[in-house]
Enzyme design. Structure first.
Site, PDB file in Angstrom:
ATOM      1  N   SER A   8      17.680  -4.184  16.571  1.00 33.81           N
ATOM      2  CA  SER A   8      16.575  -4.919  17.200  1.00 33.81           C
ATOM      3  C   SER A   8      15.323  -4.066  17.165  1.00 33.81           C
ATOM      4  O   SER A   8      15.285  -2.972  17.750  1.00 33.81           O
ATOM      5  CB  SER A   8      16.931  -5.242  18.652  1.00 33.81           C
ATOM      6  OG  SER A   8      15.753  -5.586  19.347  1.00 33.81           O
ATOM      7  N   HIS A  33      17.041  -7.868  13.739  1.00 34.13           N
ATOM      8  CA  HIS A  33      16.930  -8.753  14.908  1.00 34.13           C
ATOM      9  C   HIS A  33      15.506  -8.653  15.472  1.00 34.13           C
ATOM     10  O   HIS A  33      15.006  -7.563  15.740  1.00 34.13           O
ATOM     11  CB  HIS A  33      17.960  -8.309  15.947  1.00 34.13           C
ATOM     12  CG  HIS A  33      18.044  -9.176  17.159  1.00 34.13           C
ATOM     13  ND1 HIS A  33      18.771 -10.339  17.204  1.00 34.13           N
ATOM     14  CD2 HIS A  33      17.492  -9.041  18.394  1.00 34.13           C
ATOM     15  CE1 HIS A  33      18.681 -10.885  18.410  1.00 34.13           C
ATOM     16  NE2 HIS A  33      17.892 -10.112  19.150  1.00 34.13           N
ATOM     17  N   ASP A  35      12.946  -9.944  18.418  1.00 35.71           N
ATOM     18  CA  ASP A  35      12.905 -10.519  19.766  1.00 35.71           C
ATOM     19  C   ASP A  35      11.534 -11.104  20.064  1.00 35.71           C
ATOM     20  O   ASP A  35      10.551 -10.377  20.185  1.00 35.71           O
ATOM     21  CB  ASP A  35      13.245  -9.436  20.795  1.00 35.71           C
ATOM     22  CG  ASP A  35      14.713  -9.082  20.757  1.00 35.71           C
ATOM     23  OD1 ASP A  35      15.536  -9.995  20.934  1.00 35.71           O
ATOM     24  OD2 ASP A  35      15.035  -7.899  20.526  1.00 35.71           O
ATOM     25  N   MET A  37       9.197 -13.007  22.663  1.00 37.11           N
ATOM     26  CA  MET A  37       9.089 -13.246  24.119  1.00 37.11           C
ATOM     27  C   MET A  37       7.684 -13.740  24.433  1.00 37.11           C
ATOM     28  O   MET A  37       6.700 -13.264  23.865  1.00 37.11           O
ATOM     29  CB  MET A  37       9.338 -11.932  24.864  1.00 37.11           C
ATOM     30  CG  MET A  37      10.650 -11.266  24.507  1.00 37.11           C
ATOM     31  SD  MET A  37      10.939  -9.803  25.517  1.00 37.11           S
ATOM     32  CE  MET A  37      12.424  -9.157  24.731  1.00 37.11           C
ATOM     33  N   HIS A  66      15.269 -14.214  17.546  1.00 36.08           N
ATOM     34  CA  HIS A  66      15.792 -14.596  18.870  1.00 36.08           C
ATOM     35  C   HIS A  66      14.605 -15.061  19.716  1.00 36.08           C
ATOM     36  O   HIS A  66      13.776 -14.259  20.115  1.00 36.08           O
ATOM     37  CB  HIS A  66      16.481 -13.355  19.453  1.00 36.08           C
ATOM     38  CG  HIS A  66      16.969 -13.509  20.861  1.00 36.08           C
ATOM     39  ND1 HIS A  66      17.379 -12.430  21.617  1.00 36.08           N
ATOM     40  CD2 HIS A  66      17.125 -14.596  21.654  1.00 36.08           C
ATOM     41  CE1 HIS A  66      17.770 -12.842  22.805  1.00 36.08           C
ATOM     42  NE2 HIS A  66      17.608 -14.161  22.861  1.00 36.08           N
ATOM     43  N   MET A  68      12.991 -16.099  22.886  1.00 38.26           N
ATOM     44  CA  MET A  68      13.050 -16.091  24.357  1.00 38.26           C
ATOM     45  C   MET A  68      11.752 -16.682  24.867  1.00 38.26           C
ATOM     46  O   MET A  68      10.893 -15.987  25.420  1.00 38.26           O
ATOM     47  CB  MET A  68      13.262 -14.650  24.853  1.00 38.26           C
ATOM     48  CG  MET A  68      14.674 -14.153  24.632  1.00 38.26           C
ATOM     49  SD  MET A  68      14.803 -12.353  24.678  1.00 38.26           S
ATOM     50  CE  MET A  68      14.325 -11.981  22.989  1.00 38.26           C
ATOM     51  N   MET A 137      24.228 -13.083  25.764  1.00 35.00           N
ATOM     52  CA  MET A 137      23.368 -12.014  26.282  1.00 35.00           C
ATOM     53  C   MET A 137      24.192 -11.140  27.224  1.00 35.00           C
ATOM     54  O   MET A 137      24.771 -11.622  28.186  1.00 35.00           O
ATOM     55  CB  MET A 137      22.181 -12.596  27.059  1.00 35.00           C
ATOM     56  CG  MET A 137      21.093 -13.232  26.225  1.00 35.00           C
ATOM     57  SD  MET A 137      20.409 -12.205  24.899  1.00 35.00           S
ATOM     58  CE  MET A 137      19.790 -10.769  25.779  1.00 35.00           C
ATOM     59  N   GLY A 142      14.558  -9.693  28.125  1.00 38.01           N
ATOM     60  CA  GLY A 142      13.189  -9.291  28.472  1.00 38.01           C
ATOM     61  C   GLY A 142      12.861  -7.872  28.058  1.00 38.01           C
ATOM     62  O   GLY A 142      11.716  -7.581  27.706  1.00 38.01           O
ATOM     63  N   PHE A 143      13.846  -6.999  28.104  1.00 38.35           N
ATOM     64  CA  PHE A 143      13.570  -5.587  27.830  1.00 38.35           C
ATOM     65  C   PHE A 143      14.740  -4.933  27.114  1.00 38.35           C
ATOM     66  O   PHE A 143      15.879  -5.344  27.308  1.00 38.35           O
ATOM     67  CB  PHE A 143      13.313  -4.833  29.147  1.00 38.35           C
ATOM     68  CG  PHE A 143      12.179  -5.428  29.930  1.00 38.35           C
ATOM     69  CD1 PHE A 143      10.859  -5.097  29.634  1.00 38.35           C
ATOM     70  CD2 PHE A 143      12.420  -6.356  30.928  1.00 38.35           C
ATOM     71  CE1 PHE A 143       9.811  -5.673  30.331  1.00 38.35           C
ATOM     72  CE2 PHE A 143      11.377  -6.947  31.641  1.00 38.35           C
ATOM     73  CZ  PHE A 143      10.061  -6.599  31.333  1.00 38.35           C
ATOM     74  N   GLY A 145      16.997  -1.350  26.388  1.00 38.92           N
ATOM     75  CA  GLY A 145      17.421  -0.188  27.158  1.00 38.92           C
ATOM     76  C   GLY A 145      18.118  -0.478  28.469  1.00 38.92           C
ATOM     77  O   GLY A 145      18.252   0.413  29.316  1.00 38.92           O
ATOM     78  N   ASP A 176      24.156  -9.203  22.496  1.00 34.62           N
ATOM     79  CA  ASP A 176      22.836  -8.583  22.543  1.00 34.62           C
ATOM     80  C   ASP A 176      22.582  -7.986  23.924  1.00 34.62           C
ATOM     81  O   ASP A 176      22.524  -8.707  24.914  1.00 34.62           O
ATOM     82  CB  ASP A 176      21.804  -9.697  22.235  1.00 34.62           C
ATOM     83  CG  ASP A 176      20.379  -9.195  22.143  1.00 34.62           C
ATOM     84  OD1 ASP A 176      20.154  -7.983  22.295  1.00 34.62           O
ATOM     85  OD2 ASP A 176      19.496 -10.043  21.911  1.00 34.62           O
ATOM     86  N   GLY A 177      22.432  -6.660  23.944  1.00 37.58           N
ATOM     87  CA  GLY A 177      22.083  -5.971  25.177  1.00 37.58           C
ATOM     88  C   GLY A 177      23.067  -4.878  25.535  1.00 37.58           C
ATOM     89  O   GLY A 177      24.243  -5.142  25.754  1.00 37.58           O
ATOM     90  N   GLY A 178      22.577  -3.639  25.521  1.00 44.01           N
ATOM     91  CA  GLY A 178      23.412  -2.517  25.932  1.00 44.01           C
ATOM     92  C   GLY A 178      24.525  -2.174  24.967  1.00 44.01           C
ATOM     93  O   GLY A 178      25.541  -1.594  25.361  1.00 44.01           O
ATOM     94  N   SER A 199      17.869   0.118  21.495  1.00 42.65           N
ATOM     95  CA  SER A 199      17.646   1.517  21.853  1.00 42.65           C
ATOM     96  C   SER A 199      18.697   2.446  21.246  1.00 42.65           C
ATOM     97  O   SER A 199      18.375   3.586  20.902  1.00 42.65           O
ATOM     98  CB  SER A 199      17.574   1.675  23.377  1.00 42.65           C
ATOM     99  OG  SER A 199      18.644   1.009  23.989  1.00 42.65           O
TER     100      SER A 199
HETATM  101  C1  DX5 Z   1      16.601  -8.099  25.203  1.00 43.89           C
HETATM  102  C2  DX5 Z   1      16.621  -8.336  23.719  1.00 43.89           C
HETATM  103  C3  DX5 Z   1      17.445  -7.383  22.981  1.00 43.89           C
HETATM  104  C4  DX5 Z   1      17.052  -5.935  23.087  1.00 43.89           C
HETATM  105  C5  DX5 Z   1      18.329  -5.159  23.148  1.00 43.89           C
HETATM  106  O1  DX5 Z   1      15.934  -9.141  25.810  1.00 43.89           O
HETATM  107  O2  DX5 Z   1      17.069  -9.639  23.434  1.00 43.89           O
HETATM  108  O3  DX5 Z   1      17.564  -7.758  21.600  1.00 43.89           O
HETATM  109  O4  DX5 Z   1      16.274  -5.460  22.029  1.00 43.89           O
HETATM  110  O5  DX5 Z   1      18.028  -3.837  23.409  1.00 43.89           O
HETATM  111  P1  DX5 Z   1      19.144  -2.751  23.747  1.00 43.89           P
HETATM  112  O6  DX5 Z   1      20.049  -2.704  22.565  1.00 43.89           O
HETATM  113  O7  DX5 Z   1      18.350  -1.507  23.958  1.00 43.89           O
HETATM  114  O8  DX5 Z   1      19.848  -3.230  24.992  1.00 43.89           O
HETATM  115 ZN    ZN Z   2      17.507 -10.154  21.258  1.00 42.21          ZN
END
Ligand code: DX5
Ligand code: ZN
Length: 230
Positions: A8, A33, A35, A37, A66, A68, A137, A142-143, A145, A176-178, A199
């Site tokens: 991402s 990927h 994102d 927003m 993606h 959002m 998700m 939104g963010f 990390g 997606d996420g963490g 991240s």
């Molecule tokens: C969050 C995004 C993710 C984000 C994941 O809203 O949809 O794609 O970039 O970031 P990490 O991998 O750092 O959780």
């Molecule tokens: Zn995403």
């Protein structure tokens, strides 16, 4: 069955986006990927079709966009024209999800539907036979990390089972996420086949190597997991 790695760019250095994407590509990334927003559906504002068009010029990898945003229907065509190969939309903002999925497919892109952590996988029941992929998700969008929400692992299992029950065996489950070297093997064992990582790749000292390591961890988990678990 294989696992795709989708770095991402949200966590990349936007001042050198082309180099960042090239490093991930050298490391074996399968998708990029992106994102999107809008500051309404999620608190953050990121990028639009202009950046997708610019990315399309610098990578051969399919762009996984993606959305959002609160009104995805208005932007599917511009993102497709800009070069998106995969477009995913959130079930939370779409009363006519079936129509939106068909619209994405009619433009020749792969259609994905996304569920937030608080949205049950069952919300996708009626479109499970139509989608090209489901995106679970594993953080609140939104963010980058944020910390992986453990419950997401069983949601991946539920999404895989839902697609299989609908006879849609070729559709994948994206997460997606963490996602990092610790969580990747767990979600792959649960049935995830597309791993988004921001991240863990772009905040690593060497994004090329981080991509390669994540892919190796995911493939190792795939080999180790029994067919029944997939
Ligand atoms: C969050 C995004 C993710 C984000 C994941 O809203 O949809 O794609 O970039 O970031 P990490 O991998 O750092 O959780
Ligand atoms: Zn995403």
């Amino acid at each position: 069955m294989s696992v795709l790695i989708a770095p991402s760019i949200l966590s990349a250095d936007f001042a050198k986006l082309g180099e960042e994407v090239a490093a991930a590509e050298r490391g074996g990334a399968d998708l990029i990927h992106v994102d999107v927003m809008d500051g309404h559906f999620v608190p953050n504002i990121t990028i639009g079709p202009l950046i997708v068009r610019a990315l399309k010029r610098v990578t051969r990898l399919p762009l996984d966009v993606h959305l959002m945003i609160t009104e995805p229907d208005r932007y599917i065509e511009p993102f497709r024209e800009a070069g998106a190969s995969m477009i995913s939309v959130h079930v939370e903002v779409l009363p006519h999800l079936h129509r939106t999925v068909q619209a994405i497919k009619a433009l020749g892109a792969k259609a994905g539907v996304v569920v937030n952590p608080s949205t049950p996988v069952s919300a996708l029941g009626e479109v499970a036979g139509d989608v090209d992929f489901v995106l679970v998700m594993s953080v609140n969008p939104g963010f980058g990390g944020q910390t992986f929400i453990p419950r997401s692992e069983s949601k991946v299992r539920e999404a895989r089972a839902l697609l299989d029950r609908a006879g849609n065996h070729q559709a994948g489950v994206e997460i997606d996420g963490g996602i990092d070297l610790t969580t990747a093997p767990r979600v792959v064992a649960a049935g995830a086949s597309i791993l988004v990582a921001g991240s863990a790749i772009f905040h690593a000292p060497d994004p090329e190597r981080a991509t390669r390591d994540l892919k190796a961890a995911a493939e190792g988990a795939l080999r180790a997991s029994s067919p029944a678990a997939r």
